[in-house]
Design a protein around this motif. Structure first.
Motif: not given
Length: 632
Positions: A172-199
């Motif tokens: 697979g692939t991974y990339k770093w993304a900000g909250e706005d980019e995540i919401l563009e992909i899946a707007p329904e996750v707004e408010g569910k991201l929580g802390n940035d768990d980078v692992g």
């Protein structure tokens, strides 16, 4: 739609990524170093400190970057388009359809640029990756396209040791993304991201840490593909939150599931690490930098041989003596004997360092296509000779080119399988013929059958069974090329050589050969007219000779007649003969002019053959010039 993550499943996916990061740390560090060398960053901090302490310049003579870029250019010039061949005699038309479908997908994906990036990534990083996606099309069915993947964002099963990653259980692939980019992909996750768990971090993450300095929250967006019970599945997730998931939409002609990612490795060492060409070129590159730096350091230093006690006799002592001796414009006043101070130039050591530098440079230059193979041929060498030398330089890259070729073949096949599955609506493919004229090919269309009088499918992709092949150009130049050169030399020396033979032995495409041969097999009107006019001219000359003979006979008869007062008119038969002779003379002159015109027409008709030869010569000359550029 966001689905609740199954703890075991998401934990399994994150553990797979951690396995990659932990098992491949040595490979990742070498890949980071390889990119630094490609970008001409060839000293680390400790080396720079040592050089600074010695007063030695940190010089970089970058040959690795130039060699890799030249290799990319040579392989790109050798690329050809894919071609499909039928598996049965009834599928010849279908093979042409499959060829145009694959080329259409490649053109839409700008696959020529993806190929060049793949060669660069494979040569430096050791891994090249491309990903297939489905996009909404304008024909009511999805379009399939390919995109290049940055190999620094690619992860895979660390147990995979095959060059095409066919034995990998996940990737697979991974990339770093900000909250706005995540919401563009899946707007329904707004408010569910929580802390940035980078692992887990990798070294590639730390290299670009500065890019996220002003970003409050960042998230690792992972597109994870894995095999579960024989089926490729995928999951797009951020931390423990799954954005979307499902099964693969890609299958081969045997209905076996496929992963969206196609990757290949340049080399795999004994420990299973994937490496590029930098491992082989790093040693000579370091030697070049070190020996050149040492040589310049020797040029700027002096050794002094002085009599004991001389330093005390000079104002400033030994330090002033050393400083003035090292300066190119140094001045030292000494009242004693000139033999008391001797400045020693280490010329022998300088020559040794220069020779070591040349040896290291030669080691890099002779890797792959190189000036040693291309430069010794001379200015008069043909394009074929340069092509043979180029192929000889590529021979030592055989394993890399084999893996690269199989990667392209896999992409072409996967493109065709996706088109068969998802291109169900009628569409037209743009096809450009040999004359550059645009034509359109209909696929999945309906036409009325002339005999059955009912609609039938035209070029239905689902019913076409073909093999996909790649033609990368000949490995060696064939004897036919030498035959062509010999025939052209004979023709230029006015030895009669049939034009059809010259066309057949040329390197023109087969379709062009057929067209030219067909044109030459037809009767040439100009040549036929020239023969006819030549016969008419000979007949006119015969008639002229006969009329002159008749005129001479008539004159001979009148010479014996008595002279009459004044100028006597010519006899009627003499006047008629002279008129006939004048008329025939005019006709012969006209026939001769027409024969000359026909000869010019015949030369004009042969002009295409001469044009073909000139074009081929100009192409060979341009190829020679292009090959000399990367070799310099």
């Amino acid at each position: 739609m966001v689905t609740e993550a199954a703890p075991v499943e998401i934990a399994k996916l994150r553990k797979q990524f951690e396995q990659y990061a932990g098992a491949k740390w040595r490979e990742i560090e070498e890949q980071r170093l390889s990119w630094r060398y490609y970008y001409a960053i060839q000293y680390d901090d400790s080396q720079l400190k040592k050089l600074e302490a010695r007063g030695q310049p940190a010089i970089v003579f970058d040959r690795i970057g130039r060699k890799i870029d030249g290799l990319v250019g040579v392989i790109r010039k050798l690329r050809t388009d894919p071609k499909a061949f039928p598996r049965t005699q009834n599928q010849e038309a279908g093979a042409e359809v499959a060829t145009q479908v694959i080329r259409t997908i490649c053109d839409a994906s700008k696959f020529e640029d993806i190929e060049a990036e793949a060669v660069l990534n494979g040569a430096v990083h050791g891994i090249a990756v491309a990903g297939q996606t489905l996009e909404a099309g304008d024909h009511g069915d999805p379009d399939t396209v390919w995109e290049g993947i940055d190999p620094r964002t690619f992860f895979y099963d660390p147990r995979s040791v095959k060059p095409d990653f066919a034995d990998a259980r996940f990737m697979g692939t991974y990339k770093w993304a900000g909250e706005d980019e995540i919401l563009e992909i899946a707007p329904e996750v707004e408010g569910k991201l929580g802390n940035d768990d980078v692992g887990v971090f990798t070294s590639f993450d730390t290299d670009r840490e500065i890019l996220w300095r002003d970003e409050r929250g960042r998230y690792r967006l992972v597109d994870h593909w894995w095999i579960e019970r024989g089926m490729w599945r995928w999951c797009l997730h951020v931390g423990n939150l799954i954005l979307s998931s499902g099964e693969t939409p890609f299958f081969n002609d045997k209905r076996r599931p496929l992963c969206k990612y196609r990757a290949f490795a340049a080399m795999i060492d004994h420990q299973g690490d994937h490496v590029g060409f930098i491992r082989r070129l790093k040693g000579p590159q370091d030697a070049m930098n070190q020996h050149r730096s040492k040589a310049l350091h020797i040029m700027n230093t002096r050794q002094l041989k002085i009599r004991k006690g001389v330093a005390e006799e000079i104002a400033g002592g030994i330090e002033r003596l050393r400083k003035e001796a090292a300066r190119p414009d140094g001045v030292l006043e000494y009242p004693g004997s000139p033999d008391d101070i001797e400045i020693i130039q280490p010329q022998q050591e300088f020559l040794q360092q220069t020779q070591y530098y040349e040896d290291a440079k030669q080691e890099i230059e002779t890797f792959g296509p190189n000036p040693a193979l291309l430069g010794d041929l001379g200015q008069s060498a043909s394009g074929r000779a340069y092509a043979m030398a180029q192929q000889a330089g590529l021979a030592e890259l055989g394993p890399f080119l084999k893996n690269f070729r199989m990667w392209k073949l896999g992409i072409y096949e996967q493109s065709w399988w996706a088109a068969q599955k998802y291109w169900t609506s009628e569409r037209f493919l743009r096809v450009t013929d040999d004359q550059g004229l645009a034509q359109f090919m209909q696929i999945n269309g309906l036409q009325m059958h002339p005999q059955l009088m009912q609609p039938v499918l035209v070029n239905a992709l689902g019913s076409i069974d073909v093999d996909i092949v790649i033609s990368e150009g000949p490995a060696t130049e064939t004897v036919m090329g030498d035959v062509y050169d010999t025939l052209m030399a004979l023709a230029q020396n006015k030895v009669p050589v049939p034009p059809a033979v010259i066309i057949e032995t040329s390197s023109l495409p087969g379709e062009v050969k057929k067209k030219l041969t067909g044109m030459m097999s037809q009767p040439d009107p100009a040549a036929e007219m020239a023969k006819k006019l030549e016969l008419q001219g000979k007949a006119a000359e015969n008639q002229k000779t006969q009329s002159e003979t008749m005129l001479n006979v008539a004159k001979a008869r009148t010479e014996g007649a008595p002279e009459a007062p004044g100028e006597a008119p010519l006899p009627p038969e003499l006047r008629a003969a002279q008129a006939v002779a004048d008329l025939l003379d005019k006709n012969a002159s006209a026939d001769h002019k027409r024969a000359q015109a026909a000869h010019l027409d015949a030369q004009t008709a042969l002009a295409p053959l001469n044009f073909v030869h000139d074009v081929m010569s100009s192409h060979a000359d341009r190829a020679v010039q292009r090959q000399r550029i990367p070799a310099q």
